[in-house]
Enzyme design. Sequence first.
Site, PDB file in Angstrom:
ATOM      1  CG  HIS A 192      -1.809  -1.177   1.247  1.00 63.16           C
ATOM      2  ND1 HIS A 192      -2.674  -1.428   0.219  1.00 63.16           N
ATOM      3  CD2 HIS A 192      -1.929  -2.190   2.113  1.00 63.16           C
ATOM      4  CE1 HIS A 192      -3.298  -2.552   0.479  1.00 63.16           C
ATOM      5  NE2 HIS A 192      -2.865  -3.031   1.612  1.00 63.16           N
ATOM      6  NE  ARG A 299      -7.086  -2.171 -19.368  1.00 68.21           N
ATOM      7  CZ  ARG A 299      -5.889  -1.597 -19.526  1.00 68.21           C
ATOM      8  NH1 ARG A 299      -5.654  -0.410 -19.039  1.00 68.21           N
ATOM      9  NH2 ARG A 299      -4.934  -2.235 -20.174  1.00 68.21           N
ATOM     10  NE  ARG A 335     -10.941  -3.285 -22.999  1.00 69.62           N
ATOM     11  CZ  ARG A 335      -9.795  -3.703 -22.492  1.00 69.62           C
ATOM     12  NH1 ARG A 335      -8.762  -3.945 -23.276  1.00 69.62           N
ATOM     13  NH2 ARG A 335      -9.661  -3.866 -21.198  1.00 69.62           N
ATOM     14  CD  GLU A 434      -7.021  -7.323 -26.999  1.00 66.19           C
ATOM     15  OE1 GLU A 434      -6.254  -6.955 -26.104  1.00 66.19           O
ATOM     16  OE2 GLU A 434      -8.256  -7.290 -26.864  1.00 66.19           O
ATOM     17  CG  ASP A 458      -4.658  -9.712 -24.021  1.00 67.64           C
ATOM     18  OD1 ASP A 458      -4.273 -10.637 -23.281  1.00 67.64           O
ATOM     19  OD2 ASP A 458      -5.623  -8.981 -23.739  1.00 67.64           O
ATOM     20  CB  CYS A 505      -4.646   1.149 -25.812  1.00 74.11           C
ATOM     21  SG  CYS A 505      -5.411  -0.397 -26.278  1.00 74.11           S
TER      22      CYS A 505
END
Length: 555
Positions: A192, A299, A335, A434, A458, A505
């Site tokens: 964290h 996203r 997307r 991708e 990907d 991206c």
Amino acid sequence: MIILQGKGVSGGIARGCLLFCKKGSGTVLREDGEGSERENSRFASAQKLSIEQLEKLAEKCRREIGEDEAVLFETHAMLALDDDYVSCIYDTIEKDGCRAEYAVHLAGEKFSSLFSSMDDVYMRERAADIRDVTRRIIENLGAESDDEGTYRSRGDGQFIVAADDLAPSETVQLDKSKILGFVTKYGSSNSHTAILARTMGIPAVCAVGDKLGEIYDGQFAYIDGETGEIVIDPDEVTRRTLDEKYERIKETEEHFRSMIGKEDITLDGKRMMLYCNISSPDDIHAVLANDGQGIGLFRSEFLYLAADDYPTEEEQLEAYRSAASAMNGKRVIIRTLDIGADKQVDYFNLKKEENPAMGLRAVRICLNRPDVFRTQLRALYRASAYGKIAIMFPMITSVWEVKECRRACVSVMQELREEGIPFDSECEIGIMIETPASVLIAEELAEHVDFFSVGTNDLTQYTLACDRQTGDLGKFFDPYHPAVLRALKIAADAAHKKGIWIGICGELGSDLSLLPTFLAIGIDELSVPPSSILPLRAELRQTIAKTCELDLLET
Ligand code: PEP
Ligand code: MG
């Protein structure tokens, strides 16, 4: 002078006095309880109070720090309600006859050591979350504790916070204006403290070990977030060297800030669109603060991941509309749902797959679930009336998939027209490149869309047959592999031949060392985390596109 070595997890140099965040032992001694009914009810009240506090902390975080930290406190609230954790507490009260404090303490020890022993680094780090929730519930039970929990601020100056590792509830309570940097005995780049430091844009060094003792409390030190070095009470020569580095970094940051408002263009006049990747409308403030010229990847699956049930059309509309309005006419590429593989959503009840990265994911789910797809497309088209929205489909491998996606768009537009709901009928449609299949048929795909955006995360995984989730693949997972870079060139040539633009991206987009290669390939847009916009702009503005070469594409 003392030099300690840790791991740099957030760049830059901080100089100032060390201030130790003191904690007690955290030990809770066993005491007889006042009967299981009474202890159960004491626990239930402390649990309720803890959840209320965590919800407030999540709100505070959302306002002051960011979405990731807010989600963390929501996760803590869920941990406090976790069936296994709670049953363990009730069982101990019942069987052992102890006070609730001790039962909570034992549950905390049990579950935190379970997490600590896990192989996955991320899961190991979650042990700190369990300890944090446990400490909070015990405190709310009113137990005597010598645990001060948070740092004690001394005077008005700024300082470097030193600690074993900071729990999320501690980090959120810190007065950020007083902190120059962090240094911790334990933790990793997922801890964290590291996440907070990166969000705040200040240096941090972790995993220094037990040598980082409280004897150094109050001493003047430098921490270097790149090398991981901590120099306590430096001699004159070292101090001068570190001061010079500190000034150089400050100048660079200043230089980046001076890029705000400047054009994204090379020295010889080649333009590139520098856009941002976001996961929620809350990230827009970072886009605007860093002068991002658009959103290249929203996203949308994070809306689904954050919910307990399918997000409704209205809920989605609100998220997309607020992004479109905030960007004020600049392009916002959203997307469509990309779940499956590493992003599982329980309420979709997807079958467990042996090989989920190759399974039912992303656009495949949308095409199999027209109801889910339609809801999202309706929200997207409705939001298109409020700004410049573009729709992008992930994981495309075939032309028929694109045709089906377009058919679904046409049908939604028809519905909205009949209902008299405004939308932008010119809304651009793009696809992600991708998969190797999409590269090989890029020319045919380009005939059906307005733009390509390459998902290098990907694309690297599928081109090199290397699971992106497995950290152990080391040198085999090589995003600089000529096969990946050549795939980019094939897709770019196909896009340009058919008169459409192409962007990147995936993570590779923010890699400054590849900018000349991307220019040589002819990439038109890079979509990157907001904090990468200004360094990229600075680099772009001192590059001569004509001299950029394709040498990295050679084996
Ligand atoms: C990618 O694959 O590069 C990409 C941008 O998509 P995600 O990382 O969300 O799969
Ligand atoms: Mg992807």
